[in-house]
Design an enzyme around this catalytic site. Structure first.
Site, mmCIF file in Angstrom:
data_model
loop_
_atom_site.group_PDB
_atom_site.id
_atom_site.type_symbol
_atom_site.label_atom_id
_atom_site.label_comp_id
_atom_site.label_asym_id
_atom_site.label_seq_id
_atom_site.Cartn_x
_atom_site.Cartn_y
_atom_site.Cartn_z
ATOM 1 N N CYS A 86 0.892 -1.132 0.105
ATOM 2 C CA CYS A 86 -0.114 0.000 0.123
ATOM 3 C C CYS A 86 1.040 1.327 -0.017
ATOM 4 O O CYS A 86 1.376 1.566 -0.888
ATOM 5 C CB CYS A 86 -1.146 -0.057 1.317
ATOM 6 S SG CYS A 86 -2.396 1.052 1.027
ATOM 7 N N HIS A 203 -3.497 -5.792 0.945
ATOM 8 C CA HIS A 203 -2.763 -5.730 2.108
ATOM 9 C C HIS A 203 -2.814 -7.379 2.416
ATOM 10 O O HIS A 203 -3.840 -7.826 3.187
ATOM 11 C CB HIS A 203 -3.769 -5.248 3.190
ATOM 12 C CG HIS A 203 -3.487 -3.860 3.522
ATOM 13 N ND1 HIS A 203 -2.189 -3.020 4.038
ATOM 14 C CD2 HIS A 203 -3.929 -2.918 2.600
ATOM 15 C CE1 HIS A 203 -2.210 -1.779 3.933
ATOM 16 N NE2 HIS A 203 -3.508 -1.479 3.012
ATOM 17 N N GLU A 205 -1.058 -8.892 4.771
ATOM 18 C CA GLU A 205 -0.810 -9.238 6.102
ATOM 19 C C GLU A 205 -2.157 -9.077 6.979
ATOM 20 O O GLU A 205 -2.372 -9.433 8.245
ATOM 21 C CB GLU A 205 0.294 -8.100 6.790
ATOM 22 C CG GLU A 205 -0.411 -6.710 7.019
ATOM 23 C CD GLU A 205 -0.762 -6.003 5.607
ATOM 24 O OE1 GLU A 205 -0.834 -4.675 5.956
ATOM 25 O OE2 GLU A 205 -0.474 -6.404 4.725
#
Length: 232
Positions: A86, A203, A205
């Site tokens: 990002c 994302h 994660e």
């Protein structure tokens, strides 16, 4: 494999990444303040999401001048791993480690959603545990995530198989209906020619912990660990 997560003023996904690499995958990880310059002990540098320097001027444009960034560039030039997620992807393009730019979303508003993403290149250390053409679901949260590059750069990315992830429909179609932000060629993530630098707007994660009910993202980190083991 030792991870270092760079912390800029305004980073807000740094602890999420530490939870994945250290908490879930049991890999040594340390937070690296953006003014630090000693990263020689690290195998993987992670530039996290957030709003570095408040996104003033342009996303990633000020972070690019942080003291740590020349060391990150040297780290990449040595063939070590760098990933920007990002805002981190934006920093990578601003610093010249990846081509192109991330500009305002097509509809000029912030998008926070979970979207289908197609894995386009599985011959990389980052993606080897995915299947070719696999459609995964990852969160996005950005206001300037629209990938842009000139025609020659796009041709080079496509020719060299540097497009790693594309936005798509749930059934894998690469078209306008599956493009949440207007990115050219539906690009969600790219790598450099050597494959050791990866940038993506979604994302992974945030889709790694089973507690959250989403684990499509953790394969990216597991792929990297597998590549390290194979190289020993």
């Amino acid at each position: 494999m030792k991870f270092g997560v760079i912390v800029f003023p305004g980073s807000n996904c740094d602890r999420d990444l530490v939870w994945v690499t250290e908490g879930l995958l049991d890999q040594p990880t340390r937070l690296v303040w953006h003014q630090d310059t000693d990263i020689a002990d690290l195998d993987v540098i992670v530039l996290p999401g957030g709003f570095s320097y408040g996104d003033y001027l342009r996303c990633g444009a000020i972070a690019r001048f942080s003291r740590v960034m020349p060391e990150v560039v040297k780290h990449a030039e040595r063939g070590k791993f760098v990933i920007g997620i990002c805002n981190g992807f934006q920093v990578l393009t601003e610093s010249g480690l990846l081509p192109g730019a991330l500009i305002r979303n097509r509809d000029l508003h912030f998008i926070c959603d979970r979207v289908p993403v197609k894995v386009e290149n599985t011959r990389l250390p980052w993606t080897s545990t995915y299947d070719p053409g696999q459609v995964i679901t990852l969160p996005i949260a950005h206001g300037e995530g629209r990938y842009y590059a000139d025609a020659d750069t796009l041709d080079e990315l496509e020719t060299n198989n540097q497009v790693v992830f594309r936005y798509c429909t749930p059934d894998g179609a690469i078209d306008a209906a599956g493009n949440p932000n207007g990115s050219l060629n539906n690009i969600a993530g790219i790598c450099n020619r050597n494959g050791n630098v990866l940038g993506l707007m979604p994302h992974p994660e945030r889709a790694s912990d089973p507690v959250l009910g989403a684990t499509d993202g953790i394969k990216l980190f597991e792929s990297l660990l597998g590549a390290a083991v194979a190289a020993v």
